[in-house]
Design an enzyme around this catalytic site. Structure first.
Site: not given
Ligand code: ACO
Length: 325
Positions: A115, A252, A282
């Protein structure tokens, strides 16, 4: 004291036609529009058609940037394509773009920093221009992340989209002041200790397969704001600019919560933040040039504006660029 600066003469972009909404995803995995919107700010993303390759998206973005700059491939002597999803393991997808543009001179290569790829590519092209090895460059970010997603993993498949963006950079003599147009400062970082937080579980040397994206989302989230803020502080320190000088913050586009928290931490008002994540998802290396394209096309970003670009991605890699449009 004059200086050669890499000035943006035009920007372009391309998004595949097919729109995939959160509603459609909720029919594929156990998720909902409400969850995706609240946690990420994403409402929809674009998905490349069967047979539509990363280089195809890059070619369209490059053509639109060249048209905006009133140039043809004859005016360009360097193509740097940032991508983590090239058409093939080799040759570089950049040479397919070079061929399609009818460019028979200069050099074209791919660069991979996930990214953060666009900022790494921008900084590389800027260095080649300022050292005199190139005069004008197409810097492109193009991705088809839909091809490396595990469409059964709700934790990742809802986050990404396909697209491409590009800018034309030209080496121009400037007075050498803070008021110069062009790239004023670039700061790149990586730390391989985090390589397993966000990776693809395949590759030519490891498995002989392409693999799928794997991510510990919470871990990425935890580090994103502080790493990005640190490198931006370095950029401010190097140039003497402060958050108050910034006309547009172009981050980003991974997650609206990361974007807004970073802006808040830096003291940049949300009206100065360019956001596309709601409609693009993204798009990895394509997200910053797509945001530049959109905000310059609709008249928000104007000539002379000071822009702060930032990114963070797999590796981890991260970086910041200060650029006067
Ligand atoms: N729909 C519904 N529930 C979901 C989903 C979904 N799509 N995905 C995860 N959950 C659930 C999980 O299983 C978890 O359930 P549990 O509590 O029963 O275990 C709950 O939701 C919370 O999960 P978390 O991972 O803690 O959720 P969080 O608030 O952290 O959000 C997210 C997840 C959106 C992925 C966030 O962590 C995020 O944006 N992280 C950064 C990602 C990012 O920027 N990545 C790209 C970098 S770019 C690159 O180099 C490719």
């Amino acid at each position: 004291m004059s200086a050669i600066r890499s000035v943006v003469l035009g920007s372009g972009g391309y998004l595949p036609e097919r729109v995939m909404t959160n509603g459609e995803l909720s029919g594929m995995v156990d998720t909902s529009d409400e969850w995706i919107t609240q946690r990420t700010g994403i409402r929809e993303r674009r998905i490349a058609a069967d047979g539509e390759l990363t280089s195809d998206l890059g070619i369209e973005a490059a053509r639109s940037a060249l048209a905006k700059a009133n140039m043809t491939a004859d005016d360009i002597d360097l193509i740097v394509l940032a991508t983590a999803t090239p058409d093939n393991t080799f040759p570089a997808a950049a040479v397919s773009i070079q061929e399609a543009l009818g460019m028979r001179h200069g050099a074209a290569f791919d660069l991979q920093a996930v990214c953060s790829g666009f900022l790494f590519a921008l900084s590389t092209a800027d260095s080649l221009i300022r050292s005199g090895q190139a005069r004008r460059a197409l810097v492109i970010g193009a991705e088809t992340f839909s091809r490396i997603l595990d469409w059964t993993d709700r934790g990742t498949c809802v986050l990404f989209g396909d697209g491409a963006g590009a800018v034309v950079l030209s080496g121009e003599s400037q007075p050498g002041w803070r008021t110069d147009r062009g790239i004023l400062s670039a700061h790149l970082r990586s730390d391989g200790r985090f390589k397993e937080k966000l990776y693809v579980d395949g590759g030519p040397s490891a498995t002989g397969t392409v693999g799928h994206l794997r991510m510990e989302g919470r871990e990425v989230f935890k580090h994103a704001v502080s790493m990005v803020s640190d490198v931006i502080e370095d950029a401010f320190e190097a140039t003497g600019f402060t958050a108050a000088d910034i006309d547009w913050f172009v981050p980003h586009q991974a997650n609206v919560r990361i974007i807004d928290a970073t802006a808040k931490k830096l003291g940049i008002p949300l009206e100065k933040v360019v956001r596309t994540v709601d409609r693009h998802g993204n798009t990895s290396a394509a997200s910053i040039p797509l945001a530049l394209w959109e905000a310059s096309k609709d008249g928000r970003i104007k000539r002379g504006d000071l822009l702060l670009l930032e990114s963070m991605g797999g590796g981890f890699t991260w970086g910041a660029v200060l650029l006067r449009w």
